[in-house]
Design an enzyme around this catalytic site. Structure first.
Site, PDB file in Angstrom:
ATOM      1  N   LYS A  76       9.390  10.591 -29.708  1.00  0.00           N
ATOM      2  CA  LYS A  76       9.445   9.137 -29.897  1.00  0.00           C
ATOM      3  C   LYS A  76      10.005   8.523 -28.612  1.00  0.00           C
ATOM      4  CE  LYS A  76      11.367   5.701 -33.155  1.00  0.00           C
ATOM      5  NZ  LYS A  76      12.137   5.515 -34.408  1.00  0.00           N
ATOM      6  N   SER A 151       9.923   2.834 -38.122  1.00  0.00           N
ATOM      7  CA  SER A 151       9.557   2.543 -36.761  1.00  0.00           C
ATOM      8  C   SER A 151       8.928   3.722 -36.006  1.00  0.00           C
ATOM      9  CB  SER A 151      10.808   2.094 -35.996  1.00  0.00           C
ATOM     10  OG  SER A 151      11.753   3.139 -35.919  1.00  0.00           O
ATOM     11  N   SER A 175      13.105   5.102 -40.950  1.00  0.00           N
ATOM     12  CA  SER A 175      12.043   5.198 -39.938  1.00  0.00           C
ATOM     13  C   SER A 175      11.442   6.570 -39.691  1.00  0.00           C
ATOM     14  CB  SER A 175      12.535   4.640 -38.613  1.00  0.00           C
ATOM     15  OG  SER A 175      12.482   3.249 -38.672  1.00  0.00           O
TER      16      SER A 175
HETATM   17  N1  GLN Z   1      12.642  -0.604 -41.210  1.00  0.00           N
HETATM   18  C1  GLN Z   1      14.056  -0.623 -40.981  1.00  0.00           C
HETATM   19  C2  GLN Z   1      14.391  -1.699 -39.976  1.00  0.00           C
HETATM   20  O1  GLN Z   1      13.552  -2.418 -39.626  1.00  0.00           O
HETATM   21  C3  GLN Z   1      14.529   0.724 -40.519  1.00  0.00           C
HETATM   22  C4  GLN Z   1      14.216   1.008 -39.112  1.00  0.00           C
HETATM   23  C5  GLN Z   1      14.698   2.339 -38.675  1.00  0.00           C
HETATM   24  O2  GLN Z   1      14.999   3.227 -39.491  1.00  0.00           O
HETATM   25  N2  GLN Z   1      14.807   2.513 -37.380  1.00  0.00           N
HETATM   26  O3  GLN Z   1      15.488  -1.822 -39.541  1.00  0.00           O
END
Ligand code: GLN
Length: 483
Positions: A76, A151, A175
């Site tokens: 990532k 994400s 995410s």
């Molecule tokens: N979807 C969540 C957010 O927008 C979690 C994102 C994540 O785990 N990095 O913060």
């Protein structure tokens, strides 16, 4: 070969059935042909990957090869990689080349992996659909009109489309698990402190954790083995010994107590997704597990508490992007103030700015007690719910997401609806626990994820339950058509 699991590919390399250079070329060729339609990668490092593969082949030939020697994976783009762009999918870091490797990157390097490149993601890991990336959205390989989740959406799409054997992800509120669920993968968020955060660009420091995104639980065990463990460079990394995650994969599930939280099977859960999860529950019963109803009464407060804590921490973490030390700098600043303002205005996208504003507000002197302090108290109540539940059960089983993947653009105008896609994953981060998502029976041809949540440092148990389920079923082997 690309349809084999990471474990099988490592085995084939060891037996000399294929060389790492051949396997790396195979993936680079697939990326070249297929990634134009998916946008899973931000950076592909063909030259670097082939050099690493040649070195891996030498080690394989000499017989002293480490466990994952020569297997091509992707990182990532939130992990710093020395000499290779680390953008966090933000214009702010579009030209940032890290001077060092994240611990996750160096540990996996020591385990012998080949790095094909860096995957797309939501900007600074803020999002649930991979639509906030400065490099454009990622498409779900199961249906390219739909999102891969976020994400870690680029990692998920890349593994699902067989553009790499496995990938790394990070999970602050879901995410790793949510994109794994929406793309038909196995994704593991380890306990907070299990994996070093050194060199992983911080979003919300008390929640962020790195973990593997793979085709099956066995692959996740192999990657976690290489990633986990104490790191003196991260003061929040636990000095807890790392067990052998592969040793117990086949342990019998008879007598295992699995809790079903009532709150997760209530209103808001799609009926067909619920039916799929129920089917998996039946399979666990067949494997000898005992299912018990439990309660997590404060789960409904997890999303509001998270959307105070995470933005508060992000507003502080992202203060370092000031146009001076890192990343984007505006042209011809009038003075220092103008430099700060315009660099940040130009460098950050809308969602990141929204979070910084919310976080700065919640932490300001007049509101701290009403928002941040309150959210921390709720966080404790949520953690207490889990402590109580784990007095009765060994694992908790729940859906990972309320529905299958949604259409690109469907939720972008409504942040609150978007935030609710993490309703089943966020409490786990607030409590610091380990959890994984594995594929169960699809709905209308689209993947469905089932979540297993464990006790602190209970990753081995989670992987064992997931592996036994995957030995008895073949949902994890399904691939999107046309790839
Ligand atoms: N979807 C969540 C957010 O927008 C979690 C994102 C994540 O785990 N990095 O913060």
């Amino acid at each position: 070969m690309y349809n084999k699991t990471l474990a099988q590919q490592a085995e084939a390399l060891r037996k000399g059935e294929i060389s790492s250079v051949e396997l790396t070329r195979l993936y680079l060729d697939r990326i070249e042909r297929l990634d134009g339609g998916l946008n899973a990668f931000i950076t592909v490092d063909a030259e670097g990957a082939l050099a690493q593969a040649a070195a891996a082949d030498q080690r394989l030939a000499s017989g002293d090869a480490p466990a994952l020697c020569g297997v091509p994976i992707a990182h990532k783009d939130i992990f710093c990689t020395q000499g290779l762009r680390t953008s966090c999918a933000s214009k702010m870091l579009d030209r940032f080349i890290a001077p060092y490797d994240a611990t996750v990157v160096s540990r996996l390097h020591d385990a012998g992996v080949v790095v094909l490149g860096k995957t797309n993601m939501d900007e600074f890991a803020m999002g649930s659909s991979n639509e906030t990336s400065w490099y454009g959205p990622v498409k779900n390989p199961w249906d390219t009109e739909r999102v891969p989740g976020g994400s870690s959406g680029g990692s998920a799409a890349a593994v699902a489309a067989r553009l790499c054997a496995a990938a790394t992800g990070t999970d602050t509120g879901g995410s790793i698990r949510q994109p794994a669920a929406l793309c038909g993968l196995t994704g593991l968020k380890p306990s907070y402190g299990r994996v070093s955060r050194y060199g992983m660009i911080a979003f919300a420091s008390s929640l962020d954790q790195a973990g593997p995104m793979t085709r099956c639980a066995e692959d996740a065990a192999l990657l976690l083995q290489a990633m986990a463990g104490f790191d003196p460079k991260d003061s929040t990394c636990a000095e807890e010994p790392v067990p052998d995650y592969c040793a117990g994969l086949n342990d019998d599930l008879r007598g295992l107590k699995i809790g079903l939280p009532r709150e997760f099977f209530a209103e808001g859960l799609d009926a067909e997704v619920a039916a799929s999860i129920e089917q998996a529950v039946t399979e666990f019963k067949r494997l000898g597990a005992e299912l018990v109803d439990i309660q997590l009464p404060h789960n409904a407060l997890s999303v509001p508490a998270y959307y105070v804590v995470a933005p508060a921490e992000c507003s502080s973490n992202l203060a370092r992007f000031d146009g001076v030390r890192f990343g984007h700098r505006c042209e011809n600043p009038k003075d220092l103030e103008d430099l700060y303002k315009r660099s940040r205005q130009e460098g950050f996208g809308t969602e990141v700015k929204r979070r910084i504003l919310i976080g700065t507000y919640a932490l300001s002197a007049g509101y701290y007690d009403a928002y941040y302090l309150k959210a921390q108290q709720i966080r404790q109540l949520i953690a207490n719910d889990f402590t109580e539940a784990f007095r009765q059960v060994d694992l908790i089983l729940a859906p990972t997401t309320p529905e299958t993947t949604f259409k690109l653009g469907e939720k972008t105008d409504d942040p609150v609806t978007m935030y609710l896609s993490d309703i089943y994953t966020i409490a786990v981060n607030l409590a610091g626990l380990p959890a994984l998502s594995i594929p169960v029976a699809p709905v209308k041809g689209l993947p469905v994820g089932m979540q297993l949540i464990g006790r602190y440092f209970g990753e081995a148990r989670l992987l064992n339950a997931a592996h036994r389920y995957q030995q008895a079923t073949d949902w994890h082997l399904q691939a999107p058509s046309g790839i």
